[in-house]
Design a protein around this motif. Structure first.
Motif, mmCIF file in Angstrom:
data_model
loop_
_atom_site.group_PDB
_atom_site.id
_atom_site.type_symbol
_atom_site.label_atom_id
_atom_site.label_comp_id
_atom_site.label_asym_id
_atom_site.label_seq_id
_atom_site.Cartn_x
_atom_site.Cartn_y
_atom_site.Cartn_z
ATOM 1 N N ILE A 20 -11.089 -44.803 10.456
ATOM 2 C CA ILE A 20 -10.035 -43.782 10.382
ATOM 3 C C ILE A 20 -10.521 -42.578 9.569
ATOM 4 C CG2 ILE A 20 -7.727 -43.276 9.443
ATOM 5 C CD1 ILE A 20 -7.002 -46.197 10.302
ATOM 6 N N ASN A 24 -10.851 -38.909 11.175
ATOM 7 C CA ASN A 24 -10.128 -37.788 10.577
ATOM 8 C C ASN A 24 -11.082 -36.651 10.204
ATOM 9 O OD1 ASN A 24 -7.499 -38.753 10.848
ATOM 10 N ND2 ASN A 24 -7.569 -39.839 8.901
ATOM 11 N N THR A 33 -5.153 -35.501 13.503
ATOM 12 C CA THR A 33 -5.389 -36.726 12.746
ATOM 13 C C THR A 33 -5.761 -37.831 13.723
ATOM 14 O OG1 THR A 33 -3.111 -37.505 12.931
ATOM 15 C CG2 THR A 33 -3.630 -36.061 11.043
ATOM 16 N N SER A 34 -6.197 -38.941 13.183
ATOM 17 C CA SER A 34 -6.562 -40.089 13.998
ATOM 18 C C SER A 34 -5.370 -40.571 14.835
ATOM 19 C CB SER A 34 -7.082 -41.212 13.094
ATOM 20 O OG SER A 34 -7.546 -42.296 13.846
ATOM 21 N N SER A 35 -4.191 -40.603 14.245
ATOM 22 C CA SER A 35 -2.990 -41.039 14.978
ATOM 23 C C SER A 35 -2.632 -40.075 16.098
ATOM 24 C CB SER A 35 -1.800 -41.170 14.026
ATOM 25 O OG SER A 35 -2.065 -42.144 13.049
ATOM 26 N N GLN A 36 -2.754 -38.782 15.836
ATOM 27 C CA GLN A 36 -2.483 -37.787 16.876
ATOM 28 C C GLN A 36 -3.498 -37.921 18.019
ATOM 29 O OE1 GLN A 36 -2.607 -34.214 14.536
ATOM 30 N NE2 GLN A 36 -0.483 -34.430 13.867
ATOM 31 N N GLU A 38 -4.879 -40.652 19.039
ATOM 32 C CA GLU A 38 -4.525 -41.808 19.867
ATOM 33 C C GLU A 38 -3.455 -41.447 20.901
ATOM 34 O OE1 GLU A 38 -5.854 -44.817 20.350
ATOM 35 O OE2 GLU A 38 -7.408 -44.165 18.963
ATOM 36 N N LEU A 60 0.606 -48.361 21.815
ATOM 37 C CA LEU A 60 -0.180 -48.067 20.619
ATOM 38 C C LEU A 60 0.284 -48.867 19.405
ATOM 39 C CD1 LEU A 60 -0.426 -44.210 21.121
ATOM 40 C CD2 LEU A 60 -2.084 -45.953 21.794
ATOM 41 N N LEU A 62 2.990 -48.681 17.569
ATOM 42 C CA LEU A 62 3.470 -47.812 16.503
ATOM 43 C C LEU A 62 4.990 -47.867 16.468
ATOM 44 C CD1 LEU A 62 1.212 -44.690 17.220
ATOM 45 C CD2 LEU A 62 0.934 -46.341 15.360
ATOM 46 N N THR A 66 7.211 -43.259 13.627
ATOM 47 C CA THR A 66 5.835 -42.757 13.630
ATOM 48 C C THR A 66 5.552 -41.963 14.888
ATOM 49 O OG1 THR A 66 5.067 -44.586 12.252
ATOM 50 C CG2 THR A 66 3.395 -43.440 13.561
ATOM 51 N N VAL A 67 5.927 -42.507 16.044
ATOM 52 C CA VAL A 67 5.712 -41.800 17.311
ATOM 53 C C VAL A 67 6.501 -40.500 17.331
ATOM 54 C CG1 VAL A 67 6.086 -41.895 19.818
ATOM 55 C CG2 VAL A 67 5.072 -43.845 18.637
ATOM 56 N N ILE A 70 4.697 -37.906 15.181
ATOM 57 C CA ILE A 70 3.448 -37.451 15.797
ATOM 58 C C ILE A 70 3.753 -36.508 16.961
ATOM 59 C CG2 ILE A 70 1.399 -38.163 17.104
ATOM 60 C CD1 ILE A 70 1.454 -40.781 15.428
#
Length: 150
Positions: A20, A24, A33-36, A38, A60, A62, A66-67, A70
């Protein structure tokens, strides 16, 4: 606690954190970001089908909040757009904008760079075994986390 009791789990946590961190660092230039990443990766691989927040949560693993966060940030950056489902006003479909689609090659390059670093020093059979064992471990944890759903 003796150091060997939780060696595998500790190494997995450290590896996840390192991945991660690296992603990042690599994604900073795109302001992601890493989450974005994905979410964008998922949308890039599913451009031919409608995708909603619920699908992203499930695929994912999540949470809804969180979703939602994002998606809000990606929409503010102009990388995604939401369109109401004409048959269900409570549901929005998420699609990439042209700007979001333009990220595809640089994101693919980052994935290849990450894989190369991660697998460096492993023979082909070791890479295959590593992937296989990670799949088993992930399946085990998802079974625990989600029951028989995964």
């Amino acid at each position: 606690m003796p150091s060997d009791e939780y060696k595998t789990g500790s190494q997995m946590i450290q590896l996840g954190n390192a991945l991660i961190w690296f992603r990042n660092q690599e994604l900073q230039m795109q302001g992601l970001t890493s989450s974005q990443f994905e979410i964008i990766r998922h949308l890039l691989t599913h451009q031919d089908m409608p995708v909603d927040a619920g699908m992203l949560m499930q695929e994912l693993t999540l949470s809804q909040s969180t979703v939602a966060g994002i998606l809000k940030r990606l929409e503010a950056k102009g990388l995604i757009k939401r369109q109401n489902d004409t048959s269900d006003a409570r549901r929005d479909f998420v699609t990439l904008t042209e700007e979001g689609i333009k990220l595809e090659q640089s994101l693919k390059d980052m994935v290849c760079k990450t894989e190369k670093i991660l697998l460096q020093g492993m023979s082909e059979p070791e890479q295959e075994a590593f992937s296989h064992l990670l799949s088993i471990a992930l399946k085990n944890m998802n079974t625990l986390r989600f029951g028989k759903l995964k």
